[in-house]
Design a protein around this motif. Structure first.
Motif, PDB file in Angstrom:
ATOM      1  N   ALA A 274       9.088  35.811  31.976  1.00  0.00           N
ATOM      2  CA  ALA A 274       9.557  35.015  30.846  1.00  0.00           C
ATOM      3  C   ALA A 274       9.103  35.609  29.513  1.00  0.00           C
ATOM      4  N   VAL A 275       7.987  36.343  29.537  1.00  0.00           N
ATOM      5  CA  VAL A 275       7.490  36.977  28.313  1.00  0.00           C
ATOM      6  C   VAL A 275       8.551  37.905  27.724  1.00  0.00           C
TER       7      VAL A 275
ATOM      8  N   ARG B 112      14.184  37.413  22.169  1.00  0.00           N
ATOM      9  CA  ARG B 112      14.635  36.351  21.261  1.00  0.00           C
ATOM     10  C   ARG B 112      13.870  36.381  19.933  1.00  0.00           C
ATOM     11  N   TRP B 113      12.563  36.616  20.010  1.00  0.00           N
ATOM     12  CA  TRP B 113      11.745  36.657  18.791  1.00  0.00           C
ATOM     13  C   TRP B 113      12.174  37.817  17.894  1.00  0.00           C
ATOM     14  N   LEU B 114      12.385  38.984  18.483  1.00  0.00           N
ATOM     15  CA  LEU B 114      12.830  40.139  17.688  1.00  0.00           C
ATOM     16  C   LEU B 114      14.169  39.837  17.003  1.00  0.00           C
TER      17      LEU B 114
ATOM     18  N   GLN C 148       3.030  45.802  27.237  1.00  0.00           N
ATOM     19  CA  GLN C 148       3.114  44.345  27.262  1.00  0.00           C
ATOM     20  C   GLN C 148       2.705  43.766  28.608  1.00  0.00           C
TER      21      GLN C 148
ATOM     22  N   ASP D   3      11.281  36.038  25.876  1.00  0.00           N
ATOM     23  CA  ASP D   3      10.758  35.529  24.599  1.00  0.00           C
ATOM     24  C   ASP D   3      10.672  36.647  23.555  1.00  0.00           C
ATOM     25  N   ILE D   4      10.281  37.838  23.993  1.00  0.00           N
ATOM     26  CA  ILE D   4      10.182  38.972  23.066  1.00  0.00           C
ATOM     27  C   ILE D   4      11.550  39.311  22.486  1.00  0.00           C
TER      28      ILE D   4
ATOM     29  N   THR E 203       8.255  47.674  16.707  1.00  0.00           N
ATOM     30  CA  THR E 203       7.549  47.870  17.973  1.00  0.00           C
ATOM     31  C   THR E 203       6.979  49.281  18.106  1.00  0.00           C
TER      32      THR E 203
END
Lengths: 138, 138, 138
Positions: free
Chosen positions: C58-59, C65-67, C52, C62-63, C96
């Protein structure tokens, strides 16, 4: 036993799947390696690699739409300073993956009849993408 | 250093995970290769490979239900001429992946205690699935 | 042609991405192998590996939270006897992936400028995670 390495480039024109099966096949043929294992790495975090259906073009459109449903733009991401399509692109790349390993036999990848290798572009605009390739065998 | 190749077949009976760990383990033992790397490729676009929990069978049912929530049938796919379960099967195969690379040591795959290798069938009816295998090492 | 194997350990402190690029890079350097292919396997079913973005922290948030949106807790899983975060962890690990294959050239992984290798912890509490590594080449 021997090995060879390469970096292939693929031009994209926005979201979608670009087939690279022929490009990879030709490189394997040039290598002269008959039996071995091929490794591919997409060197980007907003594009990825997938093995998918190579017959019905409609499949590719469905894939792009489905990925955009799972990782929509404007979903309140903390990382948004590279544009609204950047964080969704990272998520889609993680879901589809950036590495592939494919057995080679009789000088050909052991793909099934309906399988093709695709680079998946996840950004809105086109890019020049790089794929690192490695083949080991004899 | 040497290598060997194989194509294994797995019979499925509809959506679900079929464990292939023993089949793969036995082939590695027969190869006589002690240290190396194993590559597996599922030669289909509506079945895939995953490494998952090998203890609690309920995990497998949860996986099948979860995949069907993420990629439901009748979601208005453009590609629907091979049946309502075909496009969802392509999406589920992309999400889970069709290739695996596994280090081998002391003649055994370096899987964790609770890890097993599974072929995941995504179509409604059973199929005879092929997995290309390659092992290199010594 | 030669090969080497290793098991690396990574400490986690709950859900999140832990970068392991440096640890892997140093092991490759010690191996003395200049050109080849690296294989990594996360030996767990509730943690995984991903390549990644290595620049914007911050990425990673976000990952995570998205998962958790894709595989939420308390979604009525049949497998719930190891805690509400266990089945979502298996699903996130499947999405993943637990294996990576990376070409190596000039003694370095062929990663792109913005790519890092991350172990992703999916359980609520920290764990000591193991990654099996294998490198073949010369």
């Amino acid at each position: 036993m021997r090995q060879c390495s390469n970096v292939m480039t693929v031009a994209t024109t926005g979201p979608g799947l670009v087939e690279i099966t022929r490009q990879v096949t030709e490189w394997i043929e040039q290598s002269g390696i008959d039996e071995g294992v091929l490794t591919l790495l997409c060197r980007h975090t907003s594009a990825s690699l997938t093995i998918q259906e190579n017959a019905a073009p409609a499949v590719r459109g469905d894939i792009v739409r489905w990925l955009s449903c799972l990782a929509p733009e404007d979903a309140g991401y903390a990382h948004d300073d590279e544009g609204p399509d950047d964080m969704p692109a990272h998520l889609k790349a993680m879901l589809t993956g950036v590495t592939l390993s494919i057995p080679v036999n009789d000088g050909r990848m052991m793909l099934g009849t309906w399988q093709g290798i695709y680079l998946v572009e996840h950004r809105r605009r086109g890019h020049r993408r790089e794929i690192a390739a490695h083949l080991i065998g004899e």
